[in-house]
Design a protein around this motif. Structure first.
Motif, PDB file in Angstrom:
ATOM      1  N   GLY A  35      22.503  43.534  44.120  1.00 52.04           N
ATOM      2  CA  GLY A  35      22.535  44.337  42.775  1.00 52.04           C
ATOM      3  C   GLY A  35      23.730  45.137  42.505  1.00 52.04           C
ATOM      4  N   ALA A  36      24.801  44.491  43.127  1.00 51.60           N
ATOM      5  CA  ALA A  36      26.097  45.259  42.746  1.00 51.60           C
ATOM      6  C   ALA A  36      26.658  45.236  41.640  1.00 51.60           C
ATOM      7  CB  ALA A  36      27.182  45.206  44.064  1.00 51.60           C
ATOM      8  N   THR A  37      27.747  46.443  41.161  1.00 52.73           N
ATOM      9  CA  THR A  37      28.436  46.378  39.964  1.00 52.73           C
ATOM     10  C   THR A  37      29.736  46.344  40.481  1.00 52.73           C
ATOM     11  OG1 THR A  37      26.697  47.529  38.567  1.00 52.73           O
ATOM     12  CG2 THR A  37      29.291  47.457  38.026  1.00 52.73           C
ATOM     13  N   VAL A  38      30.588  45.317  40.025  1.00 53.18           N
ATOM     14  CA  VAL A  38      31.851  45.149  40.256  1.00 53.18           C
ATOM     15  C   VAL A  38      32.944  45.250  39.345  1.00 53.18           C
ATOM     16  CG1 VAL A  38      33.468  43.563  41.475  1.00 53.18           C
ATOM     17  CG2 VAL A  38      31.174  43.604  42.221  1.00 53.18           C
ATOM     18  N   ILE A  39      34.223  45.698  39.210  1.00 50.27           N
ATOM     19  CA  ILE A  39      35.253  45.972  38.362  1.00 50.27           C
ATOM     20  C   ILE A  39      36.099  44.573  38.798  1.00 50.27           C
ATOM     21  CG2 ILE A  39      36.936  47.106  37.152  1.00 50.27           C
ATOM     22  CD1 ILE A  39      34.092  48.319  36.842  1.00 50.27           C
ATOM     23  N   ALA A  40      36.309  43.653  37.967  1.00 48.88           N
ATOM     24  CA  ALA A  40      36.988  42.576  38.522  1.00 48.88           C
ATOM     25  C   ALA A  40      38.377  42.356  37.651  1.00 48.88           C
ATOM     26  CB  ALA A  40      36.357  41.305  38.005  1.00 48.88           C
ATOM     27  N   LEU A  41      39.587  42.362  38.503  1.00 55.98           N
ATOM     28  CA  LEU A  41      41.001  42.272  37.793  1.00 55.98           C
ATOM     29  C   LEU A  41      41.446  40.896  38.023  1.00 55.98           C
ATOM     30  CD1 LEU A  41      40.407  45.438  39.256  1.00 55.98           C
ATOM     31  CD2 LEU A  41      42.437  45.666  37.790  1.00 55.98           C
ATOM     32  N   TYR A  42      42.109  40.238  37.268  1.00 60.23           N
ATOM     33  CA  TYR A  42      42.406  38.994  37.457  1.00 60.23           C
ATOM     34  C   TYR A  42      43.512  38.612  36.396  1.00 60.23           C
ATOM     35  CZ  TYR A  42      38.898  38.626  33.801  1.00 60.23           C
ATOM     36  OH  TYR A  42      38.053  38.630  32.745  1.00 60.23           O
ATOM     37  N   SER A  43      43.998  37.422  36.488  1.00 57.12           N
ATOM     38  CA  SER A  43      45.043  37.018  35.710  1.00 57.12           C
ATOM     39  C   SER A  43      44.213  35.986  34.527  1.00 57.12           C
ATOM     40  CB  SER A  43      46.092  35.827  36.430  1.00 57.12           C
ATOM     41  OG  SER A  43      46.796  36.820  37.271  1.00 57.12           O
ATOM     42  N   GLY A  44      44.014  36.596  33.292  1.00 58.65           N
ATOM     43  CA  GLY A  44      43.315  35.713  32.264  1.00 58.65           C
ATOM     44  C   GLY A  44      44.427  35.110  31.508  1.00 58.65           C
ATOM     45  N   PHE A  45      45.711  35.365  31.335  1.00 57.35           N
ATOM     46  CA  PHE A  45      46.577  34.649  30.413  1.00 57.35           C
ATOM     47  C   PHE A  45      47.709  34.375  30.972  1.00 57.35           C
ATOM     48  CE2 PHE A  45      44.021  37.832  28.292  1.00 57.35           C
ATOM     49  CZ  PHE A  45      43.566  37.151  27.012  1.00 57.35           C
ATOM     50  N   GLU A  46      48.486  34.723  32.005  1.00 60.04           N
ATOM     51  CA  GLU A  46      49.551  34.475  32.440  1.00 60.04           C
ATOM     52  C   GLU A  46      49.395  34.500  33.820  1.00 60.04           C
ATOM     53  OE1 GLU A  46      54.263  35.985  32.837  1.00 60.04           O
ATOM     54  OE2 GLU A  46      52.910  37.221  31.417  1.00 60.04           O
ATOM     55  N   VAL A  47      49.894  33.314  34.513  1.00 61.37           N
ATOM     56  CA  VAL A  47      49.968  33.007  36.077  1.00 61.37           C
ATOM     57  C   VAL A  47      50.518  33.935  36.772  1.00 61.37           C
ATOM     58  CG1 VAL A  47      50.262  31.380  37.950  1.00 61.37           C
ATOM     59  CG2 VAL A  47      49.177  30.456  35.488  1.00 61.37           C
ATOM     60  N   GLY A  48      49.844  34.778  37.667  1.00 62.37           N
ATOM     61  CA  GLY A  48      50.629  35.610  38.585  1.00 62.37           C
ATOM     62  C   GLY A  48      50.588  36.866  38.120  1.00 62.37           C
ATOM     63  N   VAL A  49      50.179  37.240  37.084  1.00 61.03           N
ATOM     64  CA  VAL A  49      50.123  38.562  36.550  1.00 61.03           C
ATOM     65  C   VAL A  49      48.812  39.106  36.123  1.00 61.03           C
ATOM     66  CG1 VAL A  49      50.997  39.973  34.475  1.00 61.03           C
ATOM     67  CG2 VAL A  49      52.493  38.127  35.258  1.00 61.03           C
ATOM     68  N   ILE A  50      48.308  40.033  36.889  1.00 55.11           N
ATOM     69  CA  ILE A  50      46.857  40.605  36.575  1.00 55.11           C
ATOM     70  C   ILE A  50      46.883  41.353  35.284  1.00 55.11           C
ATOM     71  CG2 ILE A  50      45.253  42.219  37.402  1.00 55.11           C
ATOM     72  CD1 ILE A  50      45.989  41.616  40.134  1.00 55.11           C
ATOM     73  N   ASP A  51      46.327  40.588  34.108  1.00 54.51           N
ATOM     74  CA  ASP A  51      46.231  41.223  32.812  1.00 54.51           C
ATOM     75  C   ASP A  51      45.057  41.233  32.302  1.00 54.51           C
ATOM     76  OD1 ASP A  51      45.656  38.484  32.383  1.00 54.51           O
ATOM     77  OD2 ASP A  51      47.629  37.922  31.783  1.00 54.51           O
ATOM     78  N   SER A  52      43.998  41.125  33.110  1.00 51.37           N
ATOM     79  CA  SER A  52      42.768  41.103  32.423  1.00 51.37           C
ATOM     80  C   SER A  52      41.549  41.911  33.402  1.00 51.37           C
ATOM     81  CB  SER A  52      41.936  39.772  32.314  1.00 51.37           C
ATOM     82  OG  SER A  52      42.845  39.010  31.254  1.00 51.37           O
ATOM     83  N   MET A  53      40.569  42.394  32.874  1.00 48.31           N
ATOM     84  CA  MET A  53      39.533  43.254  33.625  1.00 48.31           C
ATOM     85  C   MET A  53      38.257  43.071  32.797  1.00 48.31           C
ATOM     86  SD  MET A  53      39.744  47.315  34.756  1.00 48.31           S
ATOM     87  CE  MET A  53      40.229  47.898  33.137  1.00 48.31           C
ATOM     88  N   SER A  54      37.302  43.174  33.888  1.00 43.23           N
ATOM     89  CA  SER A  54      35.903  42.982  33.413  1.00 43.23           C
ATOM     90  C   SER A  54      34.890  43.721  34.217  1.00 43.23           C
ATOM     91  CB  SER A  54      35.272  41.609  33.470  1.00 43.23           C
ATOM     92  OG  SER A  54      36.156  40.582  32.540  1.00 43.23           O
ATOM     93  N   VAL A  55      33.752  44.140  33.748  1.00 41.04           N
ATOM     94  CA  VAL A  55      32.809  44.819  34.449  1.00 41.04           C
ATOM     95  C   VAL A  55      31.910  43.693  34.595  1.00 41.04           C
ATOM     96  CG1 VAL A  55      31.002  46.801  34.639  1.00 41.04           C
ATOM     97  CG2 VAL A  55      33.244  47.101  33.441  1.00 41.04           C
ATOM     98  N   VAL A  56      31.272  43.622  35.939  1.00 44.06           N
ATOM     99  CA  VAL A  56      30.405  42.516  36.202  1.00 44.06           C
ATOM    100  C   VAL A  56      29.191  43.180  36.965  1.00 44.06           C
ATOM    101  CG1 VAL A  56      30.150  40.547  37.328  1.00 44.06           C
ATOM    102  CG2 VAL A  56      32.550  40.737  36.593  1.00 44.06           C
ATOM    103  N   SER A  57      28.027  42.883  36.479  1.00 37.48           N
ATOM    104  CA  SER A  57      26.923  43.208  37.129  1.00 37.48           C
ATOM    105  C   SER A  57      25.978  42.000  37.509  1.00 37.48           C
ATOM    106  CB  SER A  57      25.818  43.910  35.918  1.00 37.48           C
ATOM    107  OG  SER A  57      26.428  45.201  35.538  1.00 37.48           O
ATOM    108  N   LEU A  58      25.947  42.032  39.139  1.00 34.78           N
ATOM    109  CA  LEU A  58      25.301  40.877  39.479  1.00 34.78           C
ATOM    110  C   LEU A  58      23.790  40.810  39.294  1.00 34.78           C
ATOM    111  CD1 LEU A  58      27.060  41.236  43.021  1.00 34.78           C
ATOM    112  CD2 LEU A  58      27.686  39.894  40.890  1.00 34.78           C
ATOM    113  N   ASP A  59      23.212  39.581  39.419  1.00 37.39           N
ATOM    114  CA  ASP A  59      21.795  39.505  39.170  1.00 37.39           C
ATOM    115  C   ASP A  59      21.085  39.824  40.559  1.00 37.39           C
ATOM    116  OD1 ASP A  59      21.262  36.666  37.177  1.00 37.39           O
ATOM    117  OD2 ASP A  59      20.888  38.639  36.758  1.00 37.39           O
TER     118      ASP A  59
END
Length: 311
Positions: free
Chosen positions: A102-126
């Motif tokens: 049931g965890a909530t996670v803040i995910a950071l990742y490269s959404g647009f440019e490879v190798g550059v962390i430029d995106s973030m999402s709040v994820v609630s697991l089922d």
């Protein structure tokens, strides 16, 4: 040598925003999907005392990260879309007891440019993840090693969730005590794994698991040894089913699973063709049930009001 991701001012700001978001959402962890090594000390300083999980398709990208109190997850789906890699990272984190279902996670990742962390999402697991945690499997009193059991369960869940070529697939794995199990089996014609070397039948190999998904479309059960080797496939189970009671609606595959687990020391893992549900049988009874994990998570939009024309 693994590529290095420069710890830029932008990454510093993202870490600060993620930390504030984690506090606001009462998140359980920050998850970084990375494509190279990072200055781990700077990342640890930027994330403070937060629980941080690092996920990558390459083991070398995670080198020495654990020295800085980071948990790591190695993925096996390179060149896949970000959503799929994040999904696997979260699944593996739950399966390895790094996150709760049931965890909530803040995910950071490269959404647009490879190798550059430029995106973030709040994820609630089922609450119903389609993967067992190691803790769940340890509750089974069996001689089957935990690693073998977990590998087989994960594969069964994949089959139940994905099917094959858009069609649902049901199958049965009988794990452990294989010599005794084989006394209750006979082949349903052609055995696809017969004649292959042992090294070509080990379930720890990704290629072997993919081949099993193909074979699972055929009738019959897989017999698996305690060390994770596929002994035979397409086997008909003929163990006695006396004094076994199952829930209404379970078919012949589940009766066979219950019967063989009662007659031997094996654990039987049945995948339902109708809905992908995975059931673990031991001593003739259902010990664990896993529902298919078709929606990995719920993505929460940021609460943001665009400025009006007068602003």
């Amino acid at each position: 040598m693994a590529p290095s991701i420069k710890f830029t001012e932008q990454l510093q700001v993202f870490c600060e925003i993620a930390s504030r978001m984690a506090k606001h959402e009462e998140a359980d962890a920050l998850l970084f999907l990375i494509e190279g090594t990072i200055d781990w000390q700077k990342l640890r300083d930027a994330t403070g005392k937060h629980h941080v999980i690092l996920a990558s398709d390459r083991k070398q990208h995670l080198s020495k990260a654990e020295d800085f109190d980071f948990d790591t997850v190695e993925l096996n789906i390179p060149d896949s879309p970000v959503y799929e890699r994040l999904t696997q990272a979260l699944l593996e984190s739950v399966a390895d007891d790094l996150l709760t279902p049931g965890a909530t996670v803040i995910a950071l990742y490269s959404g647009f440019e490879v190798g550059v962390i430029d995106s973030m999402s709040v994820v609630s697991l089922d609450e119903h993840l389609g993967r067992l945690t190691v803790h769940d499997l340890r509750q089974l009193e069996t001689r089957v090693p935990l690693d073998t059991l977990k590998t087989t369960v994960d594969l069964a869940v994949d089959i139940g969730r994905e099917g094959r070529e858009g069609k649902p697939v049901g199958t049965l794995f009988v794990v452990g005590d294989h010599r005794k199990v084989l006394k209750h089996c006979h082949p349903l014609g052609f055995d696809p794994v017969r004649g292959y070397n042992i090294d070509d039948r080990r379930m720890e190999d990704t290629k072997v698991r993919e081949s099993i998904k193909e074979i699972a479309q055929l009738d019959g059960a897989f017999v698996v040894s305690s060390d994770g080797t596929i002994i035979s496939a397409c086997q008909y189970i003929s163990a006695p089913a006396a004094e076994i009671t199952l829930s209404k609606g379970l078919g012949s595959r589940h009766w066979a699973a219950a019967a063989i687990s009662r007659a031997t020391g094996a654990v039987a893992i049945a995948v339902s063709e109708s809905n992908g549900t995975v059931r673990l049988f031991q001593n003739g009874e259902v010990m664990l049930r896993i529902e298919p994990f078709r929606r990995a998570m719920k993505w929460k939009d940021f609460e943001y009001d665009p400025p009006s024309a007068g602003d």
